[in-house]
Design a protein around this motif. Structure first.
Motif, PDB file in Angstrom:
ATOM      1  N   ALA A   1      -3.330 -20.216  -0.611  1.00  0.00           N
ATOM      2  CA  ALA A   1      -3.380 -18.857  -0.136  1.00  0.00           C
ATOM      3  C   ALA A   1      -2.797 -18.022  -0.410  1.00  0.00           C
ATOM      4  CB  ALA A   1      -1.683 -19.291   0.707  1.00  0.00           C
ATOM      5  N   PHE A   2      -2.825 -17.894  -1.827  1.00  0.00           N
ATOM      6  CA  PHE A   2      -2.715 -16.636  -2.510  1.00  0.00           C
ATOM      7  C   PHE A   2      -4.411 -16.628  -2.788  1.00  0.00           C
ATOM      8  CE2 PHE A   2      -3.216 -14.676  -7.282  1.00  0.00           C
ATOM      9  CZ  PHE A   2      -3.085 -13.527  -6.551  1.00  0.00           C
ATOM     10  N   CYS A   3      -5.337 -17.601  -3.264  1.00  0.00           N
ATOM     11  CA  CYS A   3      -6.321 -17.415  -3.774  1.00  0.00           C
ATOM     12  C   CYS A   3      -7.463 -17.144  -2.683  1.00  0.00           C
ATOM     13  CB  CYS A   3      -7.179 -18.380  -4.135  1.00  0.00           C
ATOM     14  SG  CYS A   3      -6.163 -19.159  -6.612  1.00  0.00           S
ATOM     15  N   ALA A   4      -7.108 -17.855  -1.624  1.00  0.00           N
ATOM     16  CA  ALA A   4      -7.817 -17.376  -0.301  1.00  0.00           C
ATOM     17  C   ALA A   4      -8.054 -16.006   0.228  1.00  0.00           C
ATOM     18  CB  ALA A   4      -7.730 -18.093   0.752  1.00  0.00           C
ATOM     19  N   GLY A   5      -6.685 -15.348  -0.282  1.00  0.00           N
ATOM     20  CA  GLY A   5      -6.429 -14.249   0.139  1.00  0.00           C
ATOM     21  C   GLY A   5      -6.937 -13.675  -0.797  1.00  0.00           C
ATOM     22  N   VAL A   6      -7.390 -13.420  -2.223  1.00  0.00           N
ATOM     23  CA  VAL A   6      -7.831 -12.711  -2.765  1.00  0.00           C
ATOM     24  C   VAL A   6      -9.598 -12.769  -2.828  1.00  0.00           C
ATOM     25  CG1 VAL A   6      -8.405 -12.355  -5.558  1.00  0.00           C
ATOM     26  CG2 VAL A   6      -6.239 -12.598  -4.891  1.00  0.00           C
ATOM     27  N   GLN A   7     -10.468 -14.596  -2.218  1.00  0.00           N
ATOM     28  CA  GLN A   7     -11.582 -13.730  -1.916  1.00  0.00           C
ATOM     29  C   GLN A   7     -11.393 -13.395  -0.579  1.00  0.00           C
ATOM     30  OE1 GLN A   7     -13.965 -15.251  -3.576  1.00  0.00           O
ATOM     31  NE2 GLN A   7     -15.527 -15.717  -1.793  1.00  0.00           N
ATOM     32  N   ARG A   8     -10.149 -12.989   0.991  1.00  0.00           N
ATOM     33  CA  ARG A   8     -10.729 -12.488   1.672  1.00  0.00           C
ATOM     34  C   ARG A   8     -10.913 -10.981   1.129  1.00  0.00           C
ATOM     35  NH1 ARG A   8      -6.747 -13.648   3.706  1.00  0.00           N
ATOM     36  NH2 ARG A   8      -5.576 -12.590   3.593  1.00  0.00           N
ATOM     37  N   ILE A   9      -9.941 -10.303   0.248  1.00  0.00           N
ATOM     38  CA  ILE A   9      -9.990  -8.946  -0.171  1.00  0.00           C
ATOM     39  C   ILE A   9     -11.776  -8.532  -1.009  1.00  0.00           C
ATOM     40  CG2 ILE A   9      -9.289  -6.928  -1.505  1.00  0.00           C
ATOM     41  CD1 ILE A   9      -6.845  -9.246  -1.512  1.00  0.00           C
ATOM     42  N   CYS A  10     -11.778  -9.665  -1.394  1.00  0.00           N
ATOM     43  CA  CYS A  10     -13.014  -9.212  -2.013  1.00  0.00           C
ATOM     44  C   CYS A  10     -14.124  -9.395  -0.804  1.00  0.00           C
ATOM     45  CB  CYS A  10     -14.125 -10.564  -3.039  1.00  0.00           C
ATOM     46  SG  CYS A  10     -12.369 -10.643  -4.176  1.00  0.00           S
ATOM     47  N   PHE A  11     -13.906  -9.739   0.013  1.00  0.00           N
ATOM     48  CA  PHE A  11     -14.861  -9.840   1.321  1.00  0.00           C
ATOM     49  C   PHE A  11     -15.678  -8.696   2.508  1.00  0.00           C
ATOM     50  CE2 PHE A  11     -16.561 -13.075  -1.633  1.00  0.00           C
ATOM     51  CZ  PHE A  11     -17.898 -12.821  -1.378  1.00  0.00           C
ATOM     52  N   GLU A  12     -13.619  -8.467   2.180  1.00  0.00           N
ATOM     53  CA  GLU A  12     -13.899  -7.443   3.187  1.00  0.00           C
ATOM     54  C   GLU A  12     -13.825  -6.337   3.283  1.00  0.00           C
ATOM     55  OE1 GLU A  12      -9.510  -6.280   3.712  1.00  0.00           O
ATOM     56  OE2 GLU A  12      -9.195  -8.343   4.944  1.00  0.00           O
ATOM     57  N   ASP A  13     -15.282  -6.070   2.008  1.00  0.00           N
ATOM     58  CA  ASP A  13     -15.468  -4.844   2.653  1.00  0.00           C
ATOM     59  C   ASP A  13     -16.942  -5.242   1.563  1.00  0.00           C
ATOM     60  OD1 ASP A  13     -17.483  -2.056   2.598  1.00  0.00           O
ATOM     61  OD2 ASP A  13     -15.335  -1.475   1.897  1.00  0.00           O
ATOM     62  N   GLU A  14     -17.845  -5.550   2.006  1.00  0.00           N
ATOM     63  CA  GLU A  14     -19.214  -6.104   0.873  1.00  0.00           C
ATOM     64  C   GLU A  14     -19.826  -4.473   0.532  1.00  0.00           C
ATOM     65  OE1 GLU A  14     -21.472  -8.617   3.557  1.00  0.00           O
ATOM     66  OE2 GLU A  14     -19.759 -10.458   4.019  1.00  0.00           O
ATOM     67  N   SER A  15     -19.952  -3.800   1.094  1.00  0.00           N
ATOM     68  CA  SER A  15     -20.650  -2.928   0.018  1.00  0.00           C
ATOM     69  C   SER A  15     -19.857  -1.736  -1.130  1.00  0.00           C
ATOM     70  CB  SER A  15     -20.997  -1.720   1.546  1.00  0.00           C
ATOM     71  OG  SER A  15     -19.675  -1.297   1.546  1.00  0.00           O
TER      72      SER A  15
ATOM     73  N   THR B   1      -5.920  12.128 -10.054  1.00  0.00           N
ATOM     74  CA  THR B   1      -7.415  11.764 -10.551  1.00  0.00           C
ATOM     75  C   THR B   1      -8.355  11.272  -9.128  1.00  0.00           C
ATOM     76  OG1 THR B   1      -6.701   9.781 -11.695  1.00  0.00           O
ATOM     77  CG2 THR B   1      -7.365  11.511 -13.513  1.00  0.00           C
ATOM     78  N   ARG B   2      -6.562  10.652  -8.966  1.00  0.00           N
ATOM     79  CA  ARG B   2      -7.124   9.573  -7.012  1.00  0.00           C
ATOM     80  C   ARG B   2      -6.915  10.061  -6.171  1.00  0.00           C
ATOM     81  NH1 ARG B   2      -9.350   5.762  -9.112  1.00  0.00           N
ATOM     82  NH2 ARG B   2      -9.149   4.668  -7.167  1.00  0.00           N
ATOM     83  N   ASN B   3      -8.364  10.569  -6.076  1.00  0.00           N
ATOM     84  CA  ASN B   3      -8.530  11.925  -4.399  1.00  0.00           C
ATOM     85  C   ASN B   3      -9.014   9.805  -3.764  1.00  0.00           C
ATOM     86  OD1 ASN B   3     -11.082  10.480  -5.302  1.00  0.00           O
ATOM     87  ND2 ASN B   3     -12.192  13.062  -5.729  1.00  0.00           N
ATOM     88  N   ASP B   4      -9.075   9.374  -3.710  1.00  0.00           N
ATOM     89  CA  ASP B   4      -9.265   7.899  -2.831  1.00  0.00           C
ATOM     90  C   ASP B   4      -7.553   7.687  -1.865  1.00  0.00           C
ATOM     91  OD1 ASP B   4      -9.041   7.519  -4.884  1.00  0.00           O
ATOM     92  OD2 ASP B   4     -10.012   5.055  -5.018  1.00  0.00           O
ATOM     93  N   LEU B   5      -6.830   7.727  -3.498  1.00  0.00           N
ATOM     94  CA  LEU B   5      -5.718   7.377  -2.410  1.00  0.00           C
ATOM     95  C   LEU B   5      -4.928   8.171  -2.477  1.00  0.00           C
ATOM     96  CD1 LEU B   5      -4.715   5.357  -5.671  1.00  0.00           C
ATOM     97  CD2 LEU B   5      -6.286   4.442  -3.163  1.00  0.00           C
TER      98      LEU B   5
ATOM     99  N   GLU C   1     -15.363   0.188  -7.676  1.00  0.00           N
ATOM    100  CA  GLU C   1     -15.172   1.053  -7.092  1.00  0.00           C
ATOM    101  C   GLU C   1     -14.052   1.366  -6.146  1.00  0.00           C
ATOM    102  OE1 GLU C   1     -19.176   0.116  -5.269  1.00  0.00           O
ATOM    103  OE2 GLU C   1     -19.666   0.038  -6.559  1.00  0.00           O
ATOM    104  N   LYS C   2     -12.791   0.312  -5.753  1.00  0.00           N
ATOM    105  CA  LYS C   2     -12.256  -0.031  -4.945  1.00  0.00           C
ATOM    106  C   LYS C   2     -11.101  -0.082  -5.939  1.00  0.00           C
ATOM    107  CE  LYS C   2     -13.741   1.830  -0.292  1.00  0.00           C
ATOM    108  NZ  LYS C   2     -13.970   0.872   0.832  1.00  0.00           N
ATOM    109  N   VAL C   3     -10.355   0.303  -6.985  1.00  0.00           N
ATOM    110  CA  VAL C   3      -9.844  -0.474  -7.283  1.00  0.00           C
ATOM    111  C   VAL C   3      -8.412  -0.459  -7.202  1.00  0.00           C
ATOM    112  CG1 VAL C   3      -8.278  -0.416  -9.869  1.00  0.00           C
ATOM    113  CG2 VAL C   3     -10.486   0.030 -10.140  1.00  0.00           C
ATOM    114  N   GLY C   4      -8.211   1.044  -6.712  1.00  0.00           N
ATOM    115  CA  GLY C   4      -6.649   1.435  -5.697  1.00  0.00           C
ATOM    116  C   GLY C   4      -6.212  -0.083  -4.570  1.00  0.00           C
ATOM    117  N   GLU C   5      -7.013  -0.040  -3.982  1.00  0.00           N
ATOM    118  CA  GLU C   5      -7.280  -1.062  -2.753  1.00  0.00           C
ATOM    119  C   GLU C   5      -6.920  -1.951  -3.311  1.00  0.00           C
ATOM    120  OE1 GLU C   5      -9.838  -0.200   0.196  1.00  0.00           O
ATOM    121  OE2 GLU C   5      -9.618   2.384   0.159  1.00  0.00           O
ATOM    122  N   TYR C   6      -7.385  -2.680  -4.446  1.00  0.00           N
ATOM    123  CA  TYR C   6      -7.538  -3.754  -4.502  1.00  0.00           C
ATOM    124  C   TYR C   6      -6.499  -4.384  -5.060  1.00  0.00           C
ATOM    125  CZ  TYR C   6     -12.515  -5.661  -4.337  1.00  0.00           C
ATOM    126  OH  TYR C   6     -13.998  -6.044  -3.717  1.00  0.00           O
ATOM    127  N   ILE C   7      -5.854  -3.668  -6.329  1.00  0.00           N
ATOM    128  CA  ILE C   7      -4.481  -3.584  -6.418  1.00  0.00           C
ATOM    129  C   ILE C   7      -3.313  -3.864  -5.682  1.00  0.00           C
ATOM    130  CG2 ILE C   7      -2.948  -2.996  -8.268  1.00  0.00           C
ATOM    131  CD1 ILE C   7      -5.184  -4.109  -9.411  1.00  0.00           C
TER     132      ILE C   7
END
Length: 477
Positions: A378-392, A88-92, A397-403
């Motif tokens: 550092a962990f919290c800042a990293g999660v924040q960076r993940i959220c804003f790296e792709d603003e669109s 089901t993961r044609n994005d991965l 919509e990108k669960v796999g990449e986030y996890i």
């Protein structure tokens, strides 16, 4: 979860020295079997990749894919279940991988009618034909990794059901429990080995805990009475929704090995992923699937854990609207009030792109390890960076990449992730994969946010904000 609690490694249990020897022999036999199955794939796949461009090579590639499919089916339900998810993961995964392994979502190798008849006799006695008339004895209408399904009719009236009522009769595969128990025993040992390796910090990925959570989710599927109870609960949760339905079980004809349920008609949702259907139809189904999945997670805390395309049929309700008929309810994810509240906080923050808050909740809810302040920051800042790296793009919509990115951060900064968060995210990911196949441009955040806010209010997480807004509106202090 009663089955999981009562039958943990039942097949592998045994007292003392002889019990250990038996486990060792059974495990060794399974390892040898799997090695013999997958060694040809390991050898042939690189060759097939190298020859792909040649005409003769394409034939070799097709043969290699066919062998891989045969090997996965022969390996048993645990491997089939993992490949059903991956398809089901044609994005991965590459398009050809998803296309080839999508066959496992529609049908897998079944067992013989003789074995089915033996199970029916064991469950209902030698005169079972006086209760159920199976009309497809020559071939089941479907076969999954744990059981196969026949079409039939009730011979006698049963409650509100009249004689001749069409039913689906689900029969568990012989020896399936033994295979699953051996696989989870080996997976548990392998996870322990990986977590013990120095320098990887793999224990913070909760691999062993995730295997245990997967086991607790998978084992109830091996007792079809659990599935009947799950369906009844789903019926209650979606009683007011005319666009989602489940096959009602005939409880008098349900045992651990046989499930008799209402027969539902419909078109497999896989058909709607083809070009012959309009984009409007595809988008309607994508939205319906996402809403259904998010309701299960945020409102009900009772999630269908196996919503791959092979378990979704589509028809229209009395109002002419598309309706999803959801099958195979043996696997569910249920957390309990406290863990559900934690999940709502984490997923809600990720959906709102508040990575700092999401990271803080992950750290606060970690029951097994507490990192130092520097790692937390550092962990919290990293999660924040993940959220804003792709603003669109949004988490949903990108669960796999986030996890994947969050897991890397967890290892780096020694934050032990809770396996229930990972498992619930994967449940979202399966439906998101289906929705993406139907409409790759669908924006999920606008659909999800109202359900997140409702779940936050349900857990009392938004009372302060609501009170502040009311005070601000009326000028109160």
């Amino acid at each position: 979860m009663q089955y999981a609690a009562a039958h943990t490694h039942h097949y592998l249990q045994g007292p003392g020295f002889f019990g250990k020897c038996r486990r060792l022999l059974i495990s060794a036999k399974r390892i040898v079997t799997l090695s013999l199955l997958f060694t040809p794939s390991i050898i042939l796949s690189p060759i097939a990749y190298a020859l792909d461009s040649a005409k003769l090579g394409r034939l070799f590639v097709d043969l290699n894919w066919e062998y891989n499919l045969w090997g996965i089916e022969y390996a048993g339900p645990t491997f089939i279940k993992l490949c059903q998810w991956a398809a089901t993961r044609n994005d991965l995964f590459p398009p050809e991988f998803c296309d080839r392994f999508s066959r496992l979502q529609d049908a897998t190798r079944g067992h013989s009618w003789k074995e089915t008849e033996s199970t029916l006799k064991e469950s209902f006695g030698p005169e079972w034909r006086k209760e159920i008339d199976i009309t497809t004895t020559d071939k089941p209408i479907g076969s999954g990794c744990v059981a196969q399904v026949y079409r039939g009719r009730l011979v006698k009236a049963n409650g509100l059901l009249k004689p001749g009522q069409e039913v689906a009769v689900k029969i568990i595969h012989p020896h399936v429990r033994e295979k699953v128990e051996i696989d989870f025993y080996l997976m548990d040992k392998f996870a322990s080995l990986i977590e013990a390796l120095p320098g990887l910090n793999a224990q913070f990925l909760s691999i062993k805990d995730s295997v245990e959570q997967f086991r607790l989710i998978m084992y109830p599927q091996l007792d079809l009475r659990c599935e009947a109870n799950n369906i009844n609960k789903f019926d209650v949760n979606f009683a007011d929704d005319e666009c989602v339905t489940f096959p009602k079980p005939v409880m008098s004809h349900v045992t651990s090995n046989v499930l008799t349920e209402q027969f539902l008609e419909g078109t497999p949702i896989l058909e709607f992923m083809k070009d012959k259907h309009s984009q409007k139809e595809k988008t309607q189904l994508a939205v319906l699937g996402i809403v259904t999945s998010l309701k299960m997670i945020f409102e009900h805390d009772f999630v269908h854990g196996d919503m791959h395309p092979g378990n979704i049929l589509v028809d229209k309700n009395k109002n002419g609207e598309y309706r999803m008929n959801l099958l195979d309810c043996g696997i569910v994810v249920e957390m309990g009030e406290d863990d559900h509240k934690n999940l709502v906080q984490i997923l809600g923050a990720l959906i709102k792109k508040d990575g700092l808050l999401a990271g803080k909740h992950m750290v606060d809810n970690s029951k097994h390890a507490k990192p130092n302040d520097k790692d937390v920051e550092a962990f919290c800042a990293g999660v924040q960076r993940i959220c804003f790296e792709d603003e669109s793009a949004n988490f949903l919509e990108k669960v796999g990449e986030y996890i994947a990115d969050i897991c890397y951060l967890a290892c780096t900064h020694q934050v032990k992730l809770e396996p229930k968060f990972i498992n619930a995210s994967l449940a979202v990911e399966i439906m998101e994969g289906i929705a993406s196949s139907l409409d790759s441009s669908l924006t999920v955040q606008g659909i999800a946010l109202p359900l997140v806010l409702k779940a936050e209010a349900m857990h009392g997480l938004r009372r302060t904000n609501i009170r502040e807004k009311i005070n601000s509106l009326f000028g109160w202090k």
